[in-house]
Motif scaffolding. Structure first.
Motif, PDB file in Angstrom:
ATOM      1  N   ARG A   8       0.858  -1.107   0.168  1.00 34.36           N
ATOM      2  CA  ARG A   8       0.028   0.009  -0.263  1.00 34.36           C
ATOM      3  C   ARG A   8       0.914   1.354   0.046  1.00 34.36           C
ATOM      4  O   ARG A   8       1.896   1.346   0.964  1.00 34.36           O
ATOM      5  N   PRO A   9       0.884   2.094  -0.933  1.00 32.45           N
ATOM      6  CA  PRO A   9       1.489   3.363  -1.037  1.00 32.45           C
ATOM      7  C   PRO A   9       1.038   4.169   0.170  1.00 32.45           C
ATOM      8  O   PRO A   9      -0.089   4.363   0.326  1.00 32.45           O
ATOM      9  N   ASN A  10       2.132   4.816   0.747  1.00 38.07           N
ATOM     10  CA  ASN A  10       2.044   5.705   2.183  1.00 38.07           C
ATOM     11  C   ASN A  10       2.919   6.660   2.106  1.00 38.07           C
ATOM     12  O   ASN A  10       4.032   6.739   1.786  1.00 38.07           O
ATOM     13  N   VAL A  11       2.585   7.749   2.999  1.00 37.36           N
ATOM     14  CA  VAL A  11       3.857   8.740   3.379  1.00 37.36           C
ATOM     15  C   VAL A  11       4.065   8.566   4.780  1.00 37.36           C
ATOM     16  O   VAL A  11       3.208   8.234   5.684  1.00 37.36           O
ATOM     17  N   GLY A  12       5.102   8.796   5.234  1.00 35.82           N
ATOM     18  CA  GLY A  12       5.700   8.898   6.590  1.00 35.82           C
ATOM     19  C   GLY A  12       6.122  10.369   6.840  1.00 35.82           C
ATOM     20  O   GLY A  12       6.566  11.266   6.010  1.00 35.82           O
ATOM     21  N   ILE A  13       5.708  10.803   8.081  1.00 34.03           N
ATOM     22  CA  ILE A  13       6.219  12.246   8.371  1.00 34.03           C
ATOM     23  C   ILE A  13       7.095  12.251   9.579  1.00 34.03           C
ATOM     24  O   ILE A  13       6.655  12.012  10.651  1.00 34.03           O
ATOM     25  N   TYR A  51       0.408  16.618   3.277  1.00 34.96           N
ATOM     26  CA  TYR A  51      -0.221  17.459   3.867  1.00 34.96           C
ATOM     27  C   TYR A  51      -1.684  17.313   4.348  1.00 34.96           C
ATOM     28  O   TYR A  51      -2.204  17.868   5.403  1.00 34.96           O
ATOM     29  N   ARG A  52      -2.209  16.269   3.630  1.00 33.42           N
ATOM     30  CA  ARG A  52      -3.603  15.788   4.079  1.00 33.42           C
ATOM     31  C   ARG A  52      -3.184  15.095   5.161  1.00 33.42           C
ATOM     32  O   ARG A  52      -4.030  15.275   6.410  1.00 33.42           O
ATOM     33  N   GLU A  53      -2.509  14.112   5.394  1.00 31.83           N
ATOM     34  CA  GLU A  53      -2.311  13.274   6.762  1.00 31.83           C
ATOM     35  C   GLU A  53      -1.675  14.070   7.676  1.00 31.83           C
ATOM     36  O   GLU A  53      -2.016  14.079   9.003  1.00 31.83           O
ATOM     37  N   LEU A  54      -1.098  15.253   7.257  1.00 38.15           N
ATOM     38  CA  LEU A  54      -0.402  16.063   8.555  1.00 38.15           C
ATOM     39  C   LEU A  54      -1.394  16.844   9.163  1.00 38.15           C
ATOM     40  O   LEU A  54      -1.573  17.006  10.436  1.00 38.15           O
ATOM     41  N   HIS A  55      -2.570  17.389   8.538  1.00 39.24           N
ATOM     42  CA  HIS A  55      -3.742  17.916   9.074  1.00 39.24           C
ATOM     43  C   HIS A  55      -4.618  17.054   9.860  1.00 39.24           C
ATOM     44  O   HIS A  55      -4.976  17.267  10.873  1.00 39.24           O
ATOM     45  N   GLU A  56      -5.025  15.838   9.252  1.00 39.10           N
ATOM     46  CA  GLU A  56      -5.579  14.818   9.772  1.00 39.10           C
ATOM     47  C   GLU A  56      -5.053  14.365  11.008  1.00 39.10           C
ATOM     48  O   GLU A  56      -5.745  14.276  12.112  1.00 39.10           O
ATOM     49  N   GLU A  57      -3.807  14.007  11.249  1.00 42.45           N
ATOM     50  CA  GLU A  57      -3.230  13.237  12.141  1.00 42.45           C
ATOM     51  C   GLU A  57      -2.599  14.331  13.440  1.00 42.45           C
ATOM     52  O   GLU A  57      -2.919  14.004  14.553  1.00 42.45           O
ATOM     53  N   ALA A  63       1.190  25.911   6.122  1.00 36.69           N
ATOM     54  CA  ALA A  63       2.075  27.238   6.608  1.00 36.69           C
ATOM     55  C   ALA A  63       2.684  26.672   7.909  1.00 36.69           C
ATOM     56  O   ALA A  63       3.534  27.687   8.273  1.00 36.69           O
ATOM     57  N   ASP A  64       2.395  25.902   8.497  1.00 38.12           N
ATOM     58  CA  ASP A  64       2.845  25.463   9.976  1.00 38.12           C
ATOM     59  C   ASP A  64       4.437  24.743   9.884  1.00 38.12           C
ATOM     60  O   ASP A  64       4.952  24.564  10.678  1.00 38.12           O
ATOM     61  N   VAL A  65       4.536  24.458   8.539  1.00 34.33           N
ATOM     62  CA  VAL A  65       5.756  23.411   8.319  1.00 34.33           C
ATOM     63  C   VAL A  65       6.578  24.046   7.590  1.00 34.33           C
ATOM     64  O   VAL A  65       6.104  24.722   6.408  1.00 34.33           O
ATOM     65  N   ALA A  66       7.935  23.689   7.337  1.00 31.56           N
ATOM     66  CA  ALA A  66       8.684  23.647   6.285  1.00 31.56           C
ATOM     67  C   ALA A  66       9.174  22.301   5.720  1.00 31.56           C
ATOM     68  O   ALA A  66       9.704  21.683   6.632  1.00 31.56           O
ATOM     69  N   VAL A  67       8.976  22.025   4.348  1.00 32.73           N
ATOM     70  CA  VAL A  67       9.494  20.480   4.095  1.00 32.73           C
ATOM     71  C   VAL A  67      10.905  20.711   3.963  1.00 32.73           C
ATOM     72  O   VAL A  67      11.539  21.522   2.944  1.00 32.73           O
ATOM     73  N   VAL A  98       7.191   7.017   1.147  1.00 30.56           N
ATOM     74  CA  VAL A  98       8.008   7.942   1.004  1.00 30.56           C
ATOM     75  C   VAL A  98       8.079   8.756   2.132  1.00 30.56           C
ATOM     76  O   VAL A  98       6.875   8.951   2.781  1.00 30.56           O
ATOM     77  N   TRP A  99       9.314   8.952   2.639  1.00 31.12           N
ATOM     78  CA  TRP A  99       9.150   9.794   3.995  1.00 31.12           C
ATOM     79  C   TRP A  99       9.760  11.147   4.065  1.00 31.12           C
ATOM     80  O   TRP A  99      10.412  11.509   3.153  1.00 31.12           O
ATOM     81  N   PHE A 100       8.753  12.178   4.676  1.00 37.99           N
ATOM     82  CA  PHE A 100       9.078  13.418   4.427  1.00 37.99           C
ATOM     83  C   PHE A 100       9.936  14.049   5.780  1.00 37.99           C
ATOM     84  O   PHE A 100       9.191  13.604   6.842  1.00 37.99           O
ATOM     85  N   LEU A 101      10.883  14.999   5.789  1.00 41.64           N
ATOM     86  CA  LEU A 101      11.211  15.293   6.785  1.00 41.64           C
ATOM     87  C   LEU A 101      10.796  16.799   7.067  1.00 41.64           C
ATOM     88  O   LEU A 101      10.987  17.624   5.944  1.00 41.64           O
TER      89      LEU A 101
END
Length: 182
Positions: A8-13, A51-57, A63-67, A98-101
């Motif tokens: 399953r494709p997924n993003v990690g934050i 961004y969707r998961e960041l808000h949901e979780e 605007a609250d974060v910098a990638v 795919v993991w984002f910092l």
């Protein structure tokens, strides 16, 4: 959405503060801690899913974060056999991520674990960079280690702290350090 191999494709934050500490969240109703993560929906880019998961979780907006960076490709983990839902079609055997910092640029008071109807977390804490390796469930540990190793130079351009020699199972953060979700 499951790929042809069953992943399953997924993003990690990985969300860092200015001190290089990472947001570590407790799954609701469990003593299981992890980074925020979530599935990529059909026709959604990894960045849009981030961004969707960041808000949901955790209730944060773009605007609250910098990638700061992302892993170069997919990192995969397999589910243990007892977690595979064999009657589900197609069968999901694990996740590719795919993991984002990210760096939090807003006040930490903006973290809100109940921003959606079905929260995933009930508490969070800032932890040292390598702490998650000693706390995450074993089947995710290799992916966490690969993501943290790949992204460490981005967060620590002068040199990352040394990882622990053997990240065996440990204890969750002290109770008085835990920030409740609401």
């Amino acid at each position: 959405m499951i790929d042809a191999q069953g992943f399953r494709p997924n993003v990690g934050i990985i969300l860092a503060n200015d001190a290089g500490e990472l947001l570590w969240a407790r799954r609701i109703g469990q003593n299981a801690w992890q980074f925020p993560q979530g599935g990529i929906q059909r026709d959604e880019s990894p960045e849009a899913a981030l961004y969707r998961e960041l808000h949901e979780e955790v209730g944060l907006r773009p605007a609250d974060v910098a990638v700061l960076g992302a892993t170069r490709g997919w990192l995969r983990y397999r589910l243990p056999p007892h977690l595979i839902r064999r009657r589900q079609r197609p069968t999901c055997i694990g996740q590719k991520q795919v993991w984002f910092l990210l760096r939090l640029v807003a006040d930490e008071a903006r973290v809100q674990l109940d921003a959606c109807a079905n929260p995933e977390f009930d508490a969070w804490n800032w932890v040292s960079y390598w702490h998650p390796l000693s706390q995450i469930v074993a089947f995710k540990r290799d992916v966490y280690q690969k993501a943290l190793e790949e992204l460490a130079p981005v967060l620590f351009p002068q040199g990352a702290p040394r990882p622990p020699a053997d990240p065996g199972p440990g204890q969750p953060p002290a109770v008085d350090a835990i920030r409740p979700g609401s």
